[in-house]
Design a protein around this motif. Structure first.
Motif, short mmCIF file in Angstrom:
data_model
loop_
_atom_site.label_atom_id
_atom_site.label_comp_id
_atom_site.label_asym_id
_atom_site.label_seq_id
_atom_site.Cartn_x
_atom_site.Cartn_y
_atom_site.Cartn_z
N LEU A 1 -14.60 -12.35 5.35
CA LEU A 1 -14.65 -13.28 6.34
C LEU A 1 -13.27 -13.38 7.05
CD1 LEU A 1 -17.44 -15.68 6.21
CD2 LEU A 1 -17.90 -13.46 7.19
N LEU A 2 -12.09 -13.94 6.80
CA LEU A 2 -10.68 -13.99 7.17
C LEU A 2 -10.28 -12.47 7.38
CD1 LEU A 2 -9.45 -15.78 4.30
CD2 LEU A 2 -9.61 -17.18 6.82
N ALA A 3 -10.90 -11.46 6.87
CA ALA A 3 -10.60 -10.39 7.61
C ALA A 3 -10.97 -9.83 8.63
CB ALA A 3 -10.48 -9.51 6.32
N LEU A 4 -12.03 -10.81 9.13
CA LEU A 4 -12.96 -10.53 10.64
C LEU A 4 -12.40 -11.40 11.10
CD1 LEU A 4 -16.54 -9.23 9.19
CD2 LEU A 4 -14.40 -7.75 9.99
N GLY A 5 -10.73 -12.33 11.26
CA GLY A 5 -10.72 -13.07 12.07
C GLY A 5 -11.79 -14.75 12.23
N TRP A 6 -12.12 -15.09 10.86
CA TRP A 6 -12.02 -15.93 10.89
C TRP A 6 -11.65 -17.08 10.40
CZ3 TRP A 6 -17.59 -18.52 10.59
CH2 TRP A 6 -18.25 -17.64 10.68
N LYS A 7 -11.78 -18.25 10.34
CA LYS A 7 -10.20 -19.28 9.50
C LYS A 7 -11.28 -20.25 8.64
CE LYS A 7 -7.59 -18.93 14.13
NZ LYS A 7 -6.93 -18.19 13.11
N LYS A 8 -9.75 -20.26 7.78
CA LYS A 8 -10.50 -21.40 7.07
C LYS A 8 -10.59 -22.69 7.88
CE LYS A 8 -7.43 -20.35 2.83
NZ LYS A 8 -6.33 -21.18 2.12
N LEU A 9 -11.48 -23.71 7.33
CA LEU A 9 -12.00 -24.19 8.49
C LEU A 9 -11.18 -25.69 8.46
CD1 LEU A 9 -14.57 -25.65 9.73
CD2 LEU A 9 -15.91 -26.48 7.83
N ALA A 10 -10.75 -26.04 7.53
CA ALA A 10 -9.15 -27.31 7.98
C ALA A 10 -8.09 -26.71 8.87
CB ALA A 10 -8.31 -26.71 6.76
N GLU A 11 -8.25 -25.39 9.37
CA GLU A 11 -7.60 -25.04 10.29
C GLU A 11 -8.05 -25.07 11.82
OE1 GLU A 11 -6.31 -21.34 9.73
OE2 GLU A 11 -6.35 -21.23 7.60
N LEU A 12 -9.55 -25.25 12.15
CA LEU A 12 -10.46 -25.87 13.18
C LEU A 12 -11.03 -27.24 13.14
CD1 LEU A 12 -12.35 -22.88 14.05
CD2 LEU A 12 -9.89 -23.12 14.67
N VAL A 13 -10.35 -27.39 11.84
CA VAL A 13 -10.52 -28.92 11.71
C VAL A 13 -10.64 -29.79 10.81
CG1 VAL A 13 -13.06 -30.54 11.07
CG2 VAL A 13 -13.58 -28.41 12.33
N THR A 14 -9.98 -31.17 11.97
CA THR A 14 -9.31 -32.10 11.08
C THR A 14 -10.06 -33.24 10.65
OG1 THR A 14 -8.79 -33.18 12.85
CG2 THR A 14 -6.86 -31.69 12.09
N ILE A 15 -9.57 -32.99 8.96
CA ILE A 15 -10.34 -34.40 7.91
C ILE A 15 -9.63 -35.75 7.89
CG2 ILE A 15 -11.60 -35.10 6.34
CD1 ILE A 15 -12.27 -31.92 6.53
N PRO A 16 -9.30 -36.38 8.45
CA PRO A 16 -8.59 -38.04 8.12
C PRO A 16 -8.50 -38.45 6.86
CG PRO A 16 -9.17 -38.07 10.53
CD PRO A 16 -9.99 -36.84 9.40
N ALA A 17 -7.70 -38.50 6.17
CA ALA A 17 -7.88 -39.02 4.59
C ALA A 17 -8.57 -40.28 4.32
CB ALA A 17 -6.68 -39.30 3.70
N SER A 18 -8.32 -41.37 5.65
CA SER A 18 -8.30 -42.12 5.60
C SER A 18 -9.37 -42.74 6.23
CB SER A 18 -6.93 -43.02 6.78
OG SER A 18 -7.56 -42.63 7.88
N GLU A 19 -10.28 -41.98 7.21
CA GLU A 19 -11.74 -42.52 6.92
C GLU A 19 -12.64 -42.04 7.49
OE1 GLU A 19 -10.12 -43.00 11.74
OE2 GLU A 19 -10.80 -44.64 10.71
N PRO A 20 -13.77 -41.31 7.56
CA PRO A 20 -14.89 -40.48 7.36
C PRO A 20 -15.03 -40.41 9.21
CG PRO A 20 -16.19 -42.40 7.58
CD PRO A 20 -14.71 -42.92 6.96
N ALA A 21 -14.06 -39.55 9.82
CA ALA A 21 -14.33 -39.50 11.00
C ALA A 21 -13.69 -38.20 11.57
CB ALA A 21 -13.25 -40.01 12.05
N PHE A 22 -14.25 -36.90 11.97
CA PHE A 22 -13.44 -35.63 11.99
C PHE A 22 -13.55 -34.94 13.46
CE2 PHE A 22 -16.78 -36.29 9.36
CZ PHE A 22 -16.40 -36.21 8.16
N SER A 23 -12.16 -34.63 13.04
CA SER A 23 -11.88 -33.43 14.25
C SER A 23 -11.75 -32.25 15.32
CB SER A 23 -11.15 -33.85 16.02
OG SER A 23 -9.73 -33.97 14.95
N VAL A 24 -11.96 -31.75 16.11
CA VAL A 24 -11.96 -29.85 16.36
C VAL A 24 -10.80 -29.87 17.31
CG1 VAL A 24 -12.72 -28.59 16.95
CG2 VAL A 24 -14.32 -30.17 15.96
N ARG A 25 -9.38 -29.75 16.65
CA ARG A 25 -8.55 -29.16 17.06
C ARG A 25 -7.96 -30.97 18.45
NH1 ARG A 25 -9.40 -23.80 20.27
NH2 ARG A 25 -11.17 -24.87 20.85
#
Length: 331
Positions: free
Chosen positions: A189-213
């Motif tokens: 999948l990476l060869a087809l242009g997919w990315k590691k999810l962490a590159e698109l979605v940040t996961i703050p370690a301090s709280e269970p909130a998430f953001s997309v870029r």
């Protein structure tokens, strides 16, 4: 029953006179090739894609008649012909790997094997197409080990090829650990242009909130949980009216050698919700819809979960407005 019977007669006739095995180039094979052909404006590129698709169809017919499970070639299955990036004609063999199917014109005595298709292949089948493009002859098989021993060149004399029967030795599946299977899935999948999810979605370690870029808060999701133990990848899907949706996929081993597949759809940056009327269908190997859901108002995410086995394939169709996209996967 008639097609397999005629195929076996072809094997028996040729085995007494010629090691070549013939297979018909059916209407379905030509329709698949034409659909791929129509995606390219450059005549030479389109013709190359068409011939590659015919070669894949011939080998697929041969193996299916022998009861060997393949990922059926379709215009949507990008792993069949990676035509957008390479001169490649790949047929996926369930629980084994990839076979490269190289087309030959009627009078050719050398098989063209591009340098870019020399990795991650079980072997190479030379497929001679007749002038009318009504049938193909499988004229030989070349293993990666033997290819590596030859001088580094792209045109290989057909005399270097072994009988097609040697293909079956390559199809004997080697034991693959669950960890290695996950790694292979991610690499493809990476060869087809997919990315590691962490590159698109940040996961703050301090709280269970998430953001997309962006700092946009998103809902809790299995794939956005730090404790998720599988492979997690993502891809941004673009739709009309500048609408963007993140497709997240995760896989991890399950019981009884199954694979757990987790999907989720997440809103684009700076928007708290997915657009309403986003339609998602999961299709099986026969292109039948097995799961379907449509977003309503105020959907923060849109999860799916199902299980499969090594060698299974499935597709995800996403429709929004007048535009649709289809993603294909091979476990």
């Amino acid at each position: 029953m008639l097609a397999p019977l005629l195929f076996w007669l072809n094997i028996m006739t040729n085995s007494a006179q010629n090691p070549e095995i013939t297979a018909p180039l059916t209407l379905t094979v030509h329709q698949t090739a034409k659909a791929l052909f129509d995606q390219y404006q450059h005549p030479k590129k389109a013709q190359k894609v068409y011939l590659n698709a015919l070669a894949v169809g011939a080998v697929d017919y041969y193996l299916s008649c022998l009861g060997i499970k393949t990922a059926k070639p379709t215009p949507e299955l990008n792993t069949m012909v990676d035509a957008a990036f390479t001169d490649s004609a790949v047929l996926n063999i369930a629980s084994s790997g990839k076979i490269e199917c190289r087309p030959l014109l009627p009078e050719e005595t050398e098989c063209f094997i591009p340098l870019e298709v020399r990795d991650n292949r079980l072997g190479y089948v030379a497929v001679r197409l007749n002038a009318e493009l009504t049938e193909a002859a499988l004229v030989g098989f070349l293993s990666p080990q033997k290819l590596a021993e030859l001088p580094l060149q792209e045109r290989i004399d057909l005399e270097e090829f072994d009988p097609v029967d040697n293909l079956f030795d390559a199809l004997e599946p080697e034991p693959i650990s669950a960890t290695q299977r996950l790694h292979n899935f991610a690499e493809e999948l990476l060869a087809l242009g997919w990315k590691k999810l962490a590159e698109l979605v940040t996961i703050p370690a301090s709280e269970p909130a998430f953001s997309v870029r962006s700092p946009t808060t998103l809902p809790k999701s299995p794939l956005l949980n730090e404790s998720y133990s599988g492979i997690k990848l993502g891809k941004v899907l673009d739709f009309e009216n500048d609408c963007h949706v993140v497709l997240a996929i995760g896989i991890r081993p399950a019981e009884n050698e199954e694979v757990e597949v987790n999907l989720d759809f997440l809103p684009e940056e700076k928007k708290p919700y997915l657009p309403p009327d986003l339609q998602v269908s999961i299709l099986d190997e026969q292109n039948e819809v097995v799961m379907y859901k449509k977003t309503k108002q105020r959907h923060k995410n849109f999860p799916f979960q199902f299980f499969g086995e090594a060698g299974d394939s499935f597709r995800i169709r996403v429709v929004f407005g007048d535009r649709s996209t289809l993603e294909s996967f091979y476990l």
